[in-house]
Design a protein around this motif. Structure first.
Motif, PDB file in Angstrom:
ATOM      1  N   ARG A  70       0.827  -1.215   0.000  1.00 52.77           N
ATOM      2  CA  ARG A  70       0.000   0.000   0.000  1.00 52.77           C
ATOM      3  C   ARG A  70       0.860   1.262   0.000  1.00 52.77           C
ATOM      4  O   ARG A  70       0.546   2.233  -0.679  1.00 52.77           O
ATOM      5  N   ALA A  73       2.257   1.638  -3.439  1.00 57.42           N
ATOM      6  CA  ALA A  73       1.207   2.095  -4.352  1.00 57.42           C
ATOM      7  C   ALA A  73       0.917   3.584  -4.164  1.00 57.42           C
ATOM      8  O   ALA A  73       0.700   4.305  -5.150  1.00 57.42           O
ATOM      9  N   VAL A  74       0.922   4.069  -2.926  1.00 59.57           N
ATOM     10  CA  VAL A  74       0.726   5.502  -2.678  1.00 59.57           C
ATOM     11  C   VAL A  74       1.842   6.302  -3.345  1.00 59.57           C
ATOM     12  O   VAL A  74       1.596   7.342  -3.967  1.00 59.57           O
ATOM     13  N   VAL A  77       1.161   6.425  -7.050  1.00 60.85           N
ATOM     14  CA  VAL A  77       0.084   7.384  -7.347  1.00 60.85           C
ATOM     15  C   VAL A  77       0.653   8.807  -7.343  1.00 60.85           C
ATOM     16  O   VAL A  77       0.408   9.584  -8.271  1.00 60.85           O
ATOM     17  N   LEU A 110      -1.491   4.952 -12.734  1.00 56.60           N
ATOM     18  CA  LEU A 110      -2.167   5.698 -11.672  1.00 56.60           C
ATOM     19  C   LEU A 110      -3.322   4.905 -11.066  1.00 56.60           C
ATOM     20  O   LEU A 110      -3.395   4.711  -9.846  1.00 56.60           O
ATOM     21  N   PHE A 111      -4.237   4.431 -11.902  1.00 59.85           N
ATOM     22  CA  PHE A 111      -5.447   3.797 -11.381  1.00 59.85           C
ATOM     23  C   PHE A 111      -5.210   2.375 -10.882  1.00 59.85           C
ATOM     24  O   PHE A 111      -5.893   1.925  -9.957  1.00 59.85           O
ATOM     25  N   THR A 112      -4.235   1.678 -11.437  1.00 62.26           N
ATOM     26  CA  THR A 112      -3.909   0.358 -10.912  1.00 62.26           C
ATOM     27  C   THR A 112      -3.268   0.496  -9.532  1.00 62.26           C
ATOM     28  O   THR A 112      -3.571  -0.278  -8.617  1.00 62.26           O
ATOM     29  N   LEU A 114      -3.810   2.955  -7.493  1.00 61.17           N
ATOM     30  CA  LEU A 114      -4.911   3.355  -6.623  1.00 61.17           C
ATOM     31  C   LEU A 114      -5.735   2.133  -6.195  1.00 61.17           C
ATOM     32  O   LEU A 114      -6.099   1.994  -5.019  1.00 61.17           O
ATOM     33  N   ILE A 117      -4.004   0.203  -3.473  1.00 58.53           N
ATOM     34  CA  ILE A 117      -4.118   0.816  -2.145  1.00 58.53           C
ATOM     35  C   ILE A 117      -5.311   0.210  -1.409  1.00 58.53           C
ATOM     36  O   ILE A 117      -5.240  -0.099  -0.221  1.00 58.53           O
TER      37      ILE A 117
END
Length: 128
Positions: A70, A73-74, A77, A110-112, A114, A117
């Motif tokens: 997570r 991933a942040v 993003v 970006l969305f993957t 997100l 997360i």
């Protein structure tokens, strides 16, 4: 057998981390002069360009390994939001020559990230 969310999360992690890591490796090999130029043209100190190594090397490795997924991933993003703002903002509503969104790749990253997360790493990960 096909109802296995943990395998799905592993595939998402490997895909996102693996594809983004190639961009980080390219920057390790070829440098970050372009990013430094983009930052300074926006009045941001050039040394912030080194953050791309965190966003495109360290964070993808975290995601691939499932270690602090997570957090990785942040970071991804944030990295993608900065890249879109600095380099691609003029393409937000543009289509590519083949009719797809001009920012498909950036949108994917970006969305993957997100989604990861919210999903977390799943069962197949390094113990943290």
């Amino acid at each position: 057998m096909l109802d296995n969310a943990d395998i799905g999360k592993l595939i998402v992690r490997l895909t996102l981390g693996g594809l983004l890591l190639f961009h980080g490796i390219a920057k390790l090999i070829h440098g970050i002069d372009f990013i430094e130029g983009q930052l300074t043209s926006h009045g941001i100190p050039a040394f912030f360009a080194y953050g791309v190594y965190i966003g495109e090397v360290i964070a993808p490795l975290m995601v691939i390994l499932g270690y602090q997924t997570r957090i990785g991933a942040v970071i991804i993003v944030f990295n993608m939001l900065v890249a879109i703002a600095l380099v691609h903002s003029h393409e937000l509503l543009a289509l590519s020559g083949s009719g797809g969104w001009a920012l498909e790749l950036q949108g994917f990253f970006l969305f993957t990230a997100l989604a990861l997360i919210f999903l977390g790493p799943g069962k197949y990960k390094l113990k943290s």
